[in-house]
Write an enzyme that holds these catalytic residues in place. Structure first.
Site, PDB file in Angstrom:
ATOM      1  N   GLN A 189      87.253  83.293   6.420  1.00 31.09           N
ATOM      2  CA  GLN A 189      86.210  82.821   5.582  1.00 31.09           C
ATOM      3  C   GLN A 189      85.193  82.139   6.583  1.00 31.09           C
ATOM      4  O   GLN A 189      85.584  81.182   7.218  1.00 31.09           O
ATOM      5  CB  GLN A 189      87.008  81.967   4.720  1.00 31.09           C
ATOM      6  CG  GLN A 189      87.730  81.138   4.974  1.00 31.09           C
ATOM      7  CD  GLN A 189      88.313  80.329   3.673  1.00 31.09           C
ATOM      8  OE1 GLN A 189      87.949  80.144   2.374  1.00 31.09           O
ATOM      9  NE2 GLN A 189      89.637  79.642   3.895  1.00 31.09           N
ATOM     10  N   HIS A 211      83.842  86.791   3.750  1.00 28.71           N
ATOM     11  CA  HIS A 211      83.870  85.720   2.613  1.00 28.71           C
ATOM     12  C   HIS A 211      82.592  85.272   2.178  1.00 28.71           C
ATOM     13  O   HIS A 211      82.031  85.767   1.181  1.00 28.71           O
ATOM     14  CB  HIS A 211      84.697  84.546   2.978  1.00 28.71           C
ATOM     15  CG  HIS A 211      84.976  83.750   1.694  1.00 28.71           C
ATOM     16  ND1 HIS A 211      84.199  82.721   1.327  1.00 28.71           N
ATOM     17  CD2 HIS A 211      85.689  83.892   0.655  1.00 28.71           C
ATOM     18  CE1 HIS A 211      84.543  82.261   0.165  1.00 28.71           C
ATOM     19  NE2 HIS A 211      85.722  82.695  -0.197  1.00 28.71           N
ATOM     20  N   ASP A 253      82.608  86.903  -1.377  1.00 29.85           N
ATOM     21  CA  ASP A 253      83.021  86.453  -2.539  1.00 29.85           C
ATOM     22  C   ASP A 253      81.616  85.858  -3.141  1.00 29.85           C
ATOM     23  O   ASP A 253      80.969  84.815  -2.441  1.00 29.85           O
ATOM     24  CB  ASP A 253      83.949  85.259  -2.416  1.00 29.85           C
ATOM     25  CG  ASP A 253      84.627  84.428  -3.663  1.00 29.85           C
ATOM     26  OD1 ASP A 253      83.969  84.937  -4.722  1.00 29.85           O
ATOM     27  OD2 ASP A 253      85.508  83.828  -3.397  1.00 29.85           O
ATOM     28  N   GLU A 290      84.166  90.133  -4.521  1.00 31.68           N
ATOM     29  CA  GLU A 290      85.126  89.090  -5.248  1.00 31.68           C
ATOM     30  C   GLU A 290      84.450  88.259  -6.139  1.00 31.68           C
ATOM     31  O   GLU A 290      83.420  87.909  -5.926  1.00 31.68           O
ATOM     32  CB  GLU A 290      85.962  88.416  -4.233  1.00 31.68           C
ATOM     33  CG  GLU A 290      86.983  87.370  -4.748  1.00 31.68           C
ATOM     34  CD  GLU A 290      87.636  86.457  -3.789  1.00 31.68           C
ATOM     35  OE1 GLU A 290      88.356  85.435  -4.347  1.00 31.68           O
ATOM     36  OE2 GLU A 290      87.611  86.615  -2.595  1.00 31.68           O
ATOM     37  N   ASP A 324      89.469  87.012  -9.125  1.00 28.49           N
ATOM     38  CA  ASP A 324      89.692  85.765  -8.631  1.00 28.49           C
ATOM     39  C   ASP A 324      89.642  84.678  -9.762  1.00 28.49           C
ATOM     40  O   ASP A 324      90.662  84.130 -10.337  1.00 28.49           O
ATOM     41  CB  ASP A 324      88.693  85.285  -7.627  1.00 28.49           C
ATOM     42  CG  ASP A 324      88.829  83.764  -7.046  1.00 28.49           C
ATOM     43  OD1 ASP A 324      89.938  83.207  -7.499  1.00 28.49           O
ATOM     44  OD2 ASP A 324      87.891  83.308  -6.317  1.00 28.49           O
ATOM     45  N   GLN A 346      93.394  88.518  -6.381  1.00 26.25           N
ATOM     46  CA  GLN A 346      93.920  87.477  -5.263  1.00 26.25           C
ATOM     47  C   GLN A 346      94.799  86.631  -5.803  1.00 26.25           C
ATOM     48  O   GLN A 346      94.697  86.204  -6.993  1.00 26.25           O
ATOM     49  CB  GLN A 346      92.575  86.492  -5.151  1.00 26.25           C
ATOM     50  CG  GLN A 346      92.941  85.518  -4.086  1.00 26.25           C
ATOM     51  CD  GLN A 346      91.908  84.306  -3.666  1.00 26.25           C
ATOM     52  OE1 GLN A 346      92.172  83.373  -2.879  1.00 26.25           O
ATOM     53  NE2 GLN A 346      90.841  84.263  -4.231  1.00 26.25           N
ATOM     54  N   LYS A 348      96.262  83.597  -5.486  1.00 27.44           N
ATOM     55  CA  LYS A 348      95.543  82.268  -5.039  1.00 27.44           C
ATOM     56  C   LYS A 348      96.785  81.456  -5.003  1.00 27.44           C
ATOM     57  O   LYS A 348      97.097  80.620  -6.018  1.00 27.44           O
ATOM     58  CB  LYS A 348      94.569  81.878  -5.850  1.00 27.44           C
ATOM     59  CG  LYS A 348      93.318  80.934  -5.581  1.00 27.44           C
ATOM     60  CD  LYS A 348      92.271  80.829  -6.261  1.00 27.44           C
ATOM     61  CE  LYS A 348      91.239  79.995  -5.578  1.00 27.44           C
ATOM     62  NZ  LYS A 348      90.607  80.828  -4.687  1.00 27.44           N
ATOM     63  N   THR A 377      92.985  78.915  -0.465  1.00 30.93           N
ATOM     64  CA  THR A 377      91.891  77.893  -0.142  1.00 30.93           C
ATOM     65  C   THR A 377      91.632  77.414   0.858  1.00 30.93           C
ATOM     66  O   THR A 377      92.694  77.108   1.769  1.00 30.93           O
ATOM     67  CB  THR A 377      91.869  76.916  -1.699  1.00 30.93           C
ATOM     68  OG1 THR A 377      90.764  76.113  -1.457  1.00 30.93           O
ATOM     69  CG2 THR A 377      93.107  76.007  -1.367  1.00 30.93           C
ATOM     70  N   CYS A 378      90.442  76.975   1.334  1.00 29.54           N
ATOM     71  CA  CYS A 378      90.055  76.419   2.331  1.00 29.54           C
ATOM     72  C   CYS A 378      90.594  74.786   2.376  1.00 29.54           C
ATOM     73  O   CYS A 378      90.751  74.268   3.408  1.00 29.54           O
ATOM     74  CB  CYS A 378      88.573  76.222   2.725  1.00 29.54           C
ATOM     75  SG  CYS A 378      87.699  75.775   1.256  1.00 29.54           S
TER      76      CYS A 378
END
Length: 438
Positions: A189, A211, A253, A290, A324, A346, A348, A377-378
């Protein structure tokens, strides 16, 4: 028996930030790295806030310490997700509510211990007891997903330490799976630095990229032209920077923004033709998009995604769509898969609660025409990212997210190396077992 002797929780920092997605999509103005404007989502004091985590430590009777990190997604409180996670508020939940349930239990019994946490509800008035405002999530009345996420990581680590094996083996044993024998393809990402970071991915040969973080109409383009131009640039740079044998998959995304650009119905010619133009821009590399739209509710999201997927299939447009928004819990994943509403879902990870739930969600996709992307997640940590690498290996997911952070290199290193080390260790353990049998 490797008994759990103590449970501790330490407020820590995550790998990125909490962002009020609703405020950003409503036009919050960028101010350097920050945003100007008032937050919209309940719980936020600002549009962008420093990310938080809560490290859970399980001390075993022999002094061994197992760890896991409670973490929540960057866009907390949006798309049906649990509310903003404040580490200090949830520390007493871990120590005073969960701790007494775990102390004295056998650390080896991962599945049983994880099930206890999934069933546990906080006392009235405790953080997490209010569920998810406005969502149709299955987590209402249970512990915040971030808490279940972190505690389950620690329980898996404790079981691996008690058994002298890998977390991949612990999860595979609980699920009855045969783990992957090669690293699962990693999805990089880029964050907003979508060109420089994409070039880094190309040089390193990342299997799935970039991403892109196309989370506003400004980035996508009023008519979608910004995304199309970016994909054409990415295809050109892939040919220039990638090795001759390099065959990546493009994954971008768009955070529901294409729904803002076009609006329903999503199977009409205008929308299908646009997706075909994206396919042509990305060619010869396969493309997956996404979160094409955000319809504000799970049922409507599934209907819109299925409509788009059917429209693309009828027109022969080879672009995969990825669920998502509104696909958060295990029940959500099952609903999207059963409806045939996505080519990929996804999973998540922080939104599923316990990591075993993420593994179960990946497995639910087996035998269907929907693939499982183990995401997250980042805004996670190195600890949670490594734990998810084991989920990916145990379930042989279609792809796994490089995390945490938005700088790419660090997250890719953490996830890829954890998988490589684990596979090497499993291979060595297998060789020793074979030698012992001889």
């Amino acid at each position: 028996m490797a008994e759990i002797r103590a449970v501790r929780a330490i407020p820590t920092v995550s790998g990125f930030f909490f962002d009020d997605q609703r405020a950003i999509k409503a036009g919050a103005e960028r101010d350097g790295f920050d945003y100007r404007g008032e937050p919209v989502t309940p719980g936020f004091d600002a549009v962008r806030e420093a990310g938080e985590a809560l490290t859970v430590e399980l001390e075993l009777a022999d002094g061994t310490v197992a760890t896991g990190d409670c973490a929540a997604v960057q866009y907390s409180g949006a798309g049906g997700r649990d509310p903003l996670f404040r580490a200090a508020e949830y520390r007493p939940v871990v120590e005073d509510v969960i701790g007494p349930e775990l102390v004295g239990r056998d650390a080896d019994a991962f599945a049983e211990n994880a099930a206890v946490i999934e069933r546990l509800s906080p006392a009235p008035g405790r953080p997490g007891s209010s569920g998810v405002p406005g969502g149709d999530s299955e987590s209402s009345g249970t512990l915040h997903t971030a808490v279940r996420y972190g505690v389950s990581q620690a329980l898996c680590d404790a079981a691996a330490k008690a058994r002298g094996t890998t977390r991949t083996d612990v999860l595979a044993d609980a699920l009855g799976t045969e783990p992957a024998t090669e690293p699962v393809p990693v999805f990089g990402q880029s964050g907003d630095d979508r060109r420089t970071n994409a070039e880094k991915m190309l040089v390193k040969g990342v299997p799935v990229l970039p991403h892109g973080l196309f989370n506003s109409v400004e980035k996508v383009g009023a008519d979608g032209e910004g995304l199309r131009e970016y994909l054409a640039w990415l295809a050109d740079r892939t040919a220039e920077l990638g090795a001759a044998s390099y065959e990546p998959r493009f994954h971008v995304d768009v955070y529901g923004v294409l729904g803002d650009v076009f609006g329903p119905p999503y199977d009409r010619n205008e929308v299908v033709d646009y997706f075909d133009s994206l396919r042509a821009a990305a060619a010869p590399y396969p493309l997956q998009i996404e979160g094409p739209m955000d319809e504000g509710h799970r049922g409507e999201q599934i209907r819109a995604m299925a409509e788009l997927r059917d429209g693309l299939a009828d027109a022969g447009v080879a672009v995969d769509i990825v669920a998502d928004e509104w696909c958060n819990t295990f029940e959500d994943v099952r609903a999207f898969v059963d409806a045939g509403a996505a080519d990929l879902v996804q999973v998540k990870t922080p939104d599923l609660g316990g990591i075993q739930r993420s593994a179960e969600a990946v497995r639910y996709c087996e035998g269907t025409d929907t693939r499982a992307y183990l995401g997250g997640t980042c805004n996670e940590t190195d600890v949670s990212a490594r734990a998810c690498a084991h989920v990916a290996l145990a379930t042989d997911a279609a792809q796994v997210l490089a995390k945490p952070g938005m700088g790419f290199d660090e997250g890719y290193m953490i996830v890829e190396n954890e998988m490589r080390r684990t596979l090497a260790r499993r291979d060595a353990n297998g060789q020793r077992a074979a030698a012992a049998d001889d």
